[in-house]
Scaffold this motif. Structure first.
Motif, PDB file in Angstrom:
ATOM      1  N   ALA A 103      40.155  84.757  19.667  1.00  0.00           N
ATOM      2  CA  ALA A 103      39.244  85.918  19.722  1.00  0.00           C
ATOM      3  C   ALA A 103      38.587  86.071  21.095  1.00  0.00           C
ATOM      4  N   ASP A 104      38.351  84.963  21.789  1.00  0.00           N
ATOM      5  CA  ASP A 104      37.684  85.038  23.094  1.00  0.00           C
ATOM      6  C   ASP A 104      38.676  84.983  24.255  1.00  0.00           C
ATOM      7  N   SER A 105      39.955  85.037  23.944  1.00  0.00           N
ATOM      8  CA  SER A 105      40.968  84.899  24.997  1.00  0.00           C
ATOM      9  C   SER A 105      41.303  86.247  25.628  1.00  0.00           C
ATOM     10  N   VAL A 108      38.146  92.498  29.913  1.00  0.00           N
ATOM     11  CA  VAL A 108      38.029  91.527  31.007  1.00  0.00           C
ATOM     12  C   VAL A 108      36.596  91.012  31.094  1.00  0.00           C
ATOM     13  N   ALA A 109      35.607  91.921  30.927  1.00  0.00           N
ATOM     14  CA  ALA A 109      34.202  91.493  30.975  1.00  0.00           C
ATOM     15  C   ALA A 109      33.918  90.507  29.847  1.00  0.00           C
ATOM     16  N   ASN A 110      34.382  90.846  28.660  1.00  0.00           N
ATOM     17  CA  ASN A 110      34.175  89.993  27.491  1.00  0.00           C
ATOM     18  C   ASN A 110      34.803  88.606  27.717  1.00  0.00           C
ATOM     19  N   ASN A 131      40.659  80.969  28.557  1.00  0.00           N
ATOM     20  CA  ASN A 131      41.797  80.974  27.637  1.00  0.00           C
ATOM     21  C   ASN A 131      42.552  82.303  27.685  1.00  0.00           C
ATOM     22  N   VAL A 132      43.880  82.197  27.608  1.00  0.00           N
ATOM     23  CA  VAL A 132      44.722  83.402  27.622  1.00  0.00           C
ATOM     24  C   VAL A 132      45.723  83.305  26.475  1.00  0.00           C
ATOM     25  N   SER A 170      41.101  76.503   8.251  1.00  0.00           N
ATOM     26  CA  SER A 170      40.964  77.737   7.478  1.00  0.00           C
ATOM     27  C   SER A 170      40.160  78.701   8.330  1.00  0.00           C
ATOM     28  N   ASP A 171      40.836  79.599   9.027  1.00  0.00           N
ATOM     29  CA  ASP A 171      40.126  80.459   9.984  1.00  0.00           C
ATOM     30  C   ASP A 171      40.432  81.928   9.765  1.00  0.00           C
TER      31      ASP A 171
END
Ligand code: SF4
Length: 394
Positions: free
Chosen positions: A25-27, A108-110, A118-119, A300-301
């Protein structure tokens, strides 16, 4: 040193595909391919209207350059002390002309606000590319963004099984750290039923070679995807593959049979019976039982899973194993009367409860009302209702 062209010479936007694992989610999402090379799984609609396309390394590098230009703009709003000027970023965002540019700047900002480490390479089967083309992209990406710590990607098991450990070692050397693969099941009967286009032996070969090449492996298991007829095979076959491969992560994706899929058509014509939530939880319990001692972590995600708290190490090692706790959570669930399990299923599927322990907050009047609401449905009607609910989340 990588030379980055000036903004006016560069494309203003970059491609982004439709899906990523929740753990990414943050990648930053970098699209290397579009669609899926197989596109025939009977439960899947994601890429039904998309013809698979692999982008050239030059084209992906151009996207990386565009991302780098946005990153330069975003970093202008960070002070030397590392503090972000959020108002300035929002004001910059509002000045951008098109929705596409705003989306790219926002992504990109996020990413950078969350460390930019992470990508995730999209889409459904990036490893269909030759190791040379993929390595070229990976190396360039890490040159442009030296702060990157983890690069991950999806890979289809059948395709992965065609590569040896040397292929994966080359990708690891170039920067690929983890492969996510939707195994869904380790039962050959279930794999045939859902038309996954892979066998359990191919899954095992792929998994072993990925790990031997030094890349982390995250596989997905779908409790309930075999329907009622194959519920035992689904859990036992999957446990066998896990024992053989010992993936780093086993991610639970409870089956949701969506209208419009082939499997839903089979259900409507009576050729496929939906598993109940209880069947699906029993499958997870059986997998845990049969995999003692593996080095895998069960995760479990996804909100389609009923018992989100069933998470942890499958190893049987005292001190680092969560097996007993996971089994106890499942046994506590089954210790509830069937009507109360239905109450929990309903509240969980409508996002009014996270864990069975949340039921302790219900008043006597709420219990009465909820029990009256759930108890009369015949099992097949209830199971169809629960399936409808979870289909909203995928
Ligand atoms: S391999 Fe994955 S993306 Fe492709 S059809 Fe199957 S589930 Fe869908």
């Amino acid at each position: 040193m990588i030379q980055i062209s000036e903004p006016e010479e560069r494309n203003r936007t970059f491609r982004v595909g439709p899906i990523r694992p929740p753990s990414e989610a943050d990648s930053l999402l970098l699209q290397v391919t579009n669609g899926c090379t197989w596109n025939k799984c009977r439960f899947c609609t994601i890429y039904k209207d998309t013809t698979f396309k692999a982008f050239s390394a030059d084209s992906v590098k151009q996207d990386i350059d565009t991302i780098a230009a946005y990153a330069q703009q975003v970093r202008a709003y960070r002070s030397l002390a590392g503090l972000w000027d959020i108002d300035g970023l929002n004001e910059h965002l509002s000045r951008l002309v098109s929705d596409e540019e705003r989306q790219c700047f926002y992504m990109v900002a996020n990413w950078l606000l969350r460390d930019g480490e992470n990508v995730f390479l999209q889409d459904g089967n990036t490893t269909a590319l030759s190791s040379g083309r993929l390595s070229d992209v990976l190396i360039y990406l890490k040159q442009v963004f030296p702060q990157i710590k983890r690069i991950t990607s999806y890979g289809r098991a059948e395709n992965l099984s065609r590569h040896d450990a040397a292929y994966f070692a080359e990708l690891k050397e170039a920067g690929l750290d983890r492969i996510h693969s939707g195994y869904e099941s380790g039962s050959d009967e279930v794999l045939q039923l859902i038309n996954k286009g892979v066998t359990s032996e191919q899954e095992i070969r792929a998994g072993r070679n990925i790990k031997a090449g030094g890349i982390e492996l995250s596989i997905y298991f779908m409790p309930g995807i075999g329907g009622k007829d194959l519920t035992v095979q689904n859990s036992e076959g999957t446990a066998r593959v896990i024992r053989e491969v010992q993936p780093d992560f086993l991610r639970i994706r409870t089956a949701a049979i969506k209208p419009g899929t082939e499997l839903y058509g089979m259900y409507e014509s009576g050729d496929y019976s939906l598993c109940s939530d209880d069947d699906k939880v029993r499958e997870i319990r059986r997998v845990i039982e049969l995999t003692e001692g593996v080095t895998t972590t069960l995760v479990s995600d996804h909100m389609v899973n009923l018992l989100q708290e069933v998470n942890g190490s499958l190893s049987g090692n005292p001190g680092d194993s969560d097996r007993a706790e996971m089994l106890q959570l499942i046994d506590d669930y089954f210790a509830m009367p069937e009507t109360d399990r239905r109450v929990f299923q309903l509240l969980r599927r409508t996002l009014r409860a996270y864990s069975p322990s949340d039921l302790e907050n219900l008043t006597a009047a709420q219990w009465q009302q909820l029990r009256d609401a759930v108890r009369d449905d015949p099992p097949d009607v209830w199971d169809a209702k629960m399936n409808d609910y979870i289909c909203r989340y995928i």
